[in-house]
Design an enzyme around this catalytic site. Structure first.
Site, PDB file in Angstrom:
ATOM      1  N   GLU A 177       0.019   6.286   1.782  1.00 31.98           N
ATOM      2  CA  GLU A 177       0.299   7.764   1.913  1.00 31.98           C
ATOM      3  C   GLU A 177       1.351   8.016   0.696  1.00 31.98           C
ATOM      4  O   GLU A 177       1.453   9.293   0.571  1.00 31.98           O
ATOM      5  CB  GLU A 177       1.115   7.963   3.098  1.00 31.98           C
ATOM      6  N   ARG A 183       7.952 -10.069   9.518  1.00 28.25           N
ATOM      7  CA  ARG A 183       8.575  -8.873   8.764  1.00 28.25           C
ATOM      8  C   ARG A 183       9.333  -9.286   7.690  1.00 28.25           C
ATOM      9  O   ARG A 183       9.766 -10.317   7.199  1.00 28.25           O
ATOM     10  CB  ARG A 183       9.838  -8.383   9.860  1.00 28.25           C
ATOM     11  N   HIS A 186       1.380   1.170   1.512  1.00 25.70           N
ATOM     12  CA  HIS A 186       1.582   2.418   1.784  1.00 25.70           C
ATOM     13  C   HIS A 186       0.622   3.524   1.105  1.00 25.70           C
ATOM     14  O   HIS A 186       0.940   4.028  -0.017  1.00 25.70           O
ATOM     15  CB  HIS A 186       3.162   2.920   1.547  1.00 25.70           C
ATOM     16  N   CYS A 244       2.947  -0.529   7.314  1.00 25.56           N
ATOM     17  CA  CYS A 244       4.179  -1.203   7.308  1.00 25.56           C
ATOM     18  C   CYS A 244       4.934  -1.123   8.496  1.00 25.56           C
ATOM     19  O   CYS A 244       4.463  -2.161   9.435  1.00 25.56           O
ATOM     20  CB  CYS A 244       4.953  -0.515   6.037  1.00 25.56           C
TER      21      CYS A 244
HETATM   22  N1  GLN Z   1      10.832  -3.883   6.785  1.00 23.90           N
HETATM   23  C1  GLN Z   1      10.614  -2.833   7.506  1.00 23.90           C
HETATM   24  C2  GLN Z   1      10.397  -3.238   9.159  1.00 23.90           C
HETATM   25  O1  GLN Z   1      10.811  -4.441   9.439  1.00 23.90           O
HETATM   26  C3  GLN Z   1       9.149  -2.192   7.050  1.00 23.90           C
HETATM   27  C4  GLN Z   1       9.384  -1.526   5.823  1.00 23.90           C
HETATM   28  C5  GLN Z   1       8.565  -0.360   5.729  1.00 23.90           C
HETATM   29  O2  GLN Z   1       7.966   0.185   6.541  1.00 23.90           O
HETATM   30  N2  GLN Z   1       8.328   0.086   4.509  1.00 23.90           N
HETATM   31  O3  GLN Z   1      10.233  -2.548   9.778  1.00 23.90           O
END
Ligand code: GLN
Length: 198
Positions: free
Chosen positions: A180, A112, A178, A83
């Site tokens: 994890e 993003r 994710h 992410c």
């Molecule tokens: N929206 C976050 C960013 O721009 C990422 C979100 C996340 O890591 N769960 O870094």
């Protein structure tokens, strides 16, 4: 690498680094948080967790880690980014905050917060031919998507509409979701395999 137990760092400036430390330890790795350049020097591979890429970017500079991270990545250290971690590894970011920089390494463009406000967190099952069965249960939290995949990059997972959400290039691995926070350890094991091979 000393002995058979790989020493794996998790960038611990911000975000869900504890979850990654837990997964790596369950897999038998010597997993340590990384906040200083000397700690980075000491690891054979790295996870960059989810969190907020703009904050992680600022803190990496404040902690003197940005240049050492870029140097280790270009020297071929295996890295897995989830992410915000995927954003950090990307060579280009759309909808970046003003002045936001990435570390680069992965020849991809990411957008993003690609799922907007309505749908910003969701779960779905993804086919991942490179990882085999079962499908990955993927949790997306204000996630990016990959909008451009460079020639040297392999796509590991796409959403049903074709949007790319997991990629790999050499020793760099990135997922918009994710693993994890589920019990699926295949991506972390893939990182450990890369470290063992190195
Ligand atoms: N929206 C976050 C960013 O721009 C990422 C979100 C996340 O890591 N769960 O870094």
């Amino acid at each position: 690498m000393a002995g058979s137990r790989p020493k794996v760092g998790v960038l611990a400036l911000q975000g869900d680094f504890r979850e990654h430390l837990n997964v790596l330890r369950r897999l038998g790795a010597d997993a340590v948080p990384v906040r200083r350049p000397a700690e980075l020097d000491d690891v054979d591979g790295l996870v960059i967790p989810g969190g907020e890429s703009t904050v992680m970017d600022k803190l990496s500079r404040a902690f003197g880690l940005r240049d050492p991270l870029i140097a280790r990545i270009s020297a071929g250290m295996p890295v897995y980014g989830t992410c915000a971690g995927l954003i950090m590894l990307s060579s280009e970011v759309l909808d970046a905050a003003q002045g936001q920089q990435t570390l680069g390494g992965l020849d991809v463009t990411v957008r993003r917060n690609a799922f907007g406000n309505q749908n910003d967190s969701f779960e779905t099952d993804l086919e991942t031919p490179e990882l085999g069965l079962p499908p990955v249960h993927a949790i997306f939290i204000r996630a990016p998507v990959v909008t451009r995949v460079g020639a040297a990059v392999t796509t590991l997972a796409t959403l049903p509409d074709g949007r790319v959400v997991a990629v790999e290039q050499g020793d760099l691995l990135g997922t918009a979701f994710h693993p994890e926070v589920t019990n699926d350890t295949r991506f972390h094991r893939r990182l450990l395999e890369r470290i063992a091979a190195g």
